[in-house]
Write a protein that holds these residues in place. Structure first.
Motif, PDB file in Angstrom:
ATOM      1  N   ILE A  77       1.699  -5.723  -6.851  1.00  0.00           N
ATOM      2  CA  ILE A  77       2.813  -6.777  -7.053  1.00  0.00           C
ATOM      3  C   ILE A  77       2.955  -7.809  -5.826  1.00  0.00           C
ATOM      4  CG2 ILE A  77       4.820  -5.877  -6.800  1.00  0.00           C
ATOM      5  CD1 ILE A  77       6.063  -7.556  -9.170  1.00  0.00           C
ATOM      6  N   ALA A  78       2.854  -7.113  -4.856  1.00  0.00           N
ATOM      7  CA  ALA A  78       3.020  -8.177  -3.471  1.00  0.00           C
ATOM      8  C   ALA A  78       1.902  -9.091  -3.477  1.00  0.00           C
ATOM      9  CB  ALA A  78       3.140  -7.140  -2.284  1.00  0.00           C
ATOM     10  N   GLU A  79       0.586  -8.503  -3.859  1.00  0.00           N
ATOM     11  CA  GLU A  79      -0.564  -9.360  -3.781  1.00  0.00           C
ATOM     12  C   GLU A  79      -0.480 -10.442  -4.778  1.00  0.00           C
ATOM     13  OE1 GLU A  79      -3.935  -6.815  -4.668  1.00  0.00           O
ATOM     14  OE2 GLU A  79      -3.600  -5.604  -2.745  1.00  0.00           O
ATOM     15  N   HIS A  80       0.142 -10.568  -5.822  1.00  0.00           N
ATOM     16  CA  HIS A  80       0.272 -11.400  -6.854  1.00  0.00           C
ATOM     17  C   HIS A  80       1.674 -12.345  -6.844  1.00  0.00           C
ATOM     18  CE1 HIS A  80      -2.553  -8.624  -8.750  1.00  0.00           C
ATOM     19  NE2 HIS A  80      -2.942  -9.793  -9.227  1.00  0.00           N
ATOM     20  N   ALA A  81       2.459 -12.188  -5.490  1.00  0.00           N
ATOM     21  CA  ALA A  81       3.673 -12.684  -5.537  1.00  0.00           C
ATOM     22  C   ALA A  81       3.734 -14.221  -5.648  1.00  0.00           C
ATOM     23  CB  ALA A  81       4.138 -12.320  -4.281  1.00  0.00           C
ATOM     24  N   PRO A  82       2.625 -15.022  -5.211  1.00  0.00           N
ATOM     25  CA  PRO A  82       2.585 -16.423  -5.074  1.00  0.00           C
ATOM     26  C   PRO A  82       2.560 -16.938  -6.561  1.00  0.00           C
ATOM     27  CG  PRO A  82       1.409 -15.735  -3.575  1.00  0.00           C
ATOM     28  CD  PRO A  82       1.757 -14.352  -4.149  1.00  0.00           C
ATOM     29  N   LEU A 128      10.475  -7.436   0.552  1.00  0.00           N
ATOM     30  CA  LEU A 128       9.173  -8.123   0.795  1.00  0.00           C
ATOM     31  C   LEU A 128       8.651  -9.313  -0.156  1.00  0.00           C
ATOM     32  CD1 LEU A 128       6.141  -8.148   2.131  1.00  0.00           C
ATOM     33  CD2 LEU A 128       5.603  -6.487   0.556  1.00  0.00           C
ATOM     34  N   LEU A 129       9.041  -9.016  -1.371  1.00  0.00           N
ATOM     35  CA  LEU A 129       9.016 -10.386  -2.499  1.00  0.00           C
ATOM     36  C   LEU A 129       9.739 -11.412  -2.034  1.00  0.00           C
ATOM     37  CD1 LEU A 129       8.718  -8.374  -5.722  1.00  0.00           C
ATOM     38  CD2 LEU A 129       6.809  -9.502  -4.363  1.00  0.00           C
ATOM     39  N   ARG A 130      10.894 -11.206  -1.466  1.00  0.00           N
ATOM     40  CA  ARG A 130      11.714 -12.380  -1.202  1.00  0.00           C
ATOM     41  C   ARG A 130      11.345 -13.162   0.224  1.00  0.00           C
ATOM     42  NH1 ARG A 130      13.802 -12.187  -5.784  1.00  0.00           N
ATOM     43  NH2 ARG A 130      15.837 -11.202  -6.180  1.00  0.00           N
ATOM     44  N   MET A 131      10.713 -12.150   1.173  1.00  0.00           N
ATOM     45  CA  MET A 131      10.158 -12.871   2.171  1.00  0.00           C
ATOM     46  C   MET A 131       8.967 -13.436   1.701  1.00  0.00           C
ATOM     47  SD  MET A 131      10.435 -10.076   5.283  1.00  0.00           S
ATOM     48  CE  MET A 131       8.991  -9.150   4.906  1.00  0.00           C
ATOM     49  N   GLN A 132       8.410 -13.375   0.734  1.00  0.00           N
ATOM     50  CA  GLN A 132       7.175 -14.061   0.115  1.00  0.00           C
ATOM     51  C   GLN A 132       7.663 -15.245  -0.731  1.00  0.00           C
ATOM     52  OE1 GLN A 132       5.046 -10.871  -1.643  1.00  0.00           O
ATOM     53  NE2 GLN A 132       3.563 -10.860  -0.329  1.00  0.00           N
TER      54      GLN A 132
END
Length: 132
Positions: free
Chosen positions: A40-45, A69-73
């Motif tokens: 999911i982190a890879e797909h965050a954008p 991590l998602l919030r930082m992204q």
């Protein structure tokens, strides 16, 4: 035709993912599944709107570390953290992350109600374009 609201579900247990996906789809949600935090982190954008449902106990990083991590992204989606037997520290950390904690076993419709409430609150806080 009303567009289905999205739920981004992160849980490493395939049986739980399948069960939750089925339940959410019955409630009219579109479900995007992820088996681990890294995917999911890879797909965050590209996540778009909806709600995150994240298991606290994930392999690698836990659900709160993933949420941070998602919030930082730049992901600002509302979030629900699901777990069994949360400690006082986990409860406080979830509250500090401005997420909602739902305990397993997931009884009644508490999870669905939380998702609907979070999505509704987010949609109400969006700016309204009155020129259309």
């Amino acid at each position: 035709m009303k567009v289905a609201q999205k739920v981004f579900l992160v849980d490493d247990d395939p049986a739980i993912r399948a069960s939750l996906k089925f339940s959410f789809e019955l409630e009219g949600f579109e479900v995007v599944e992820f088996a681990d935090a890294e995917t999911i982190a890879e797909h965050a954008p590209s996540l778009g709107g909806g709600c995150l449902v994240i298991d606290y106990r994930l392999p690698g990083m836990n659900g709160l570390a993933l949420l941070a991590l998602l919030r930082m992204q730049g992901v600002t989606l509302p979030a629900v953290v699901i777990t069994s037997n949360p400690t006082r520290q986990v409860r406080q950390a979830v509250a500090d992350a401005k997420a909602v904690l739902i305990e397993k076993p997931l009884l009644c419709d508490a999870l669905t109600a939380a998702i609907r409430s979070l999505i509704s609150s987010t949609e109400m806080s969006l700016p309204v374009d009155l020129t259309q």
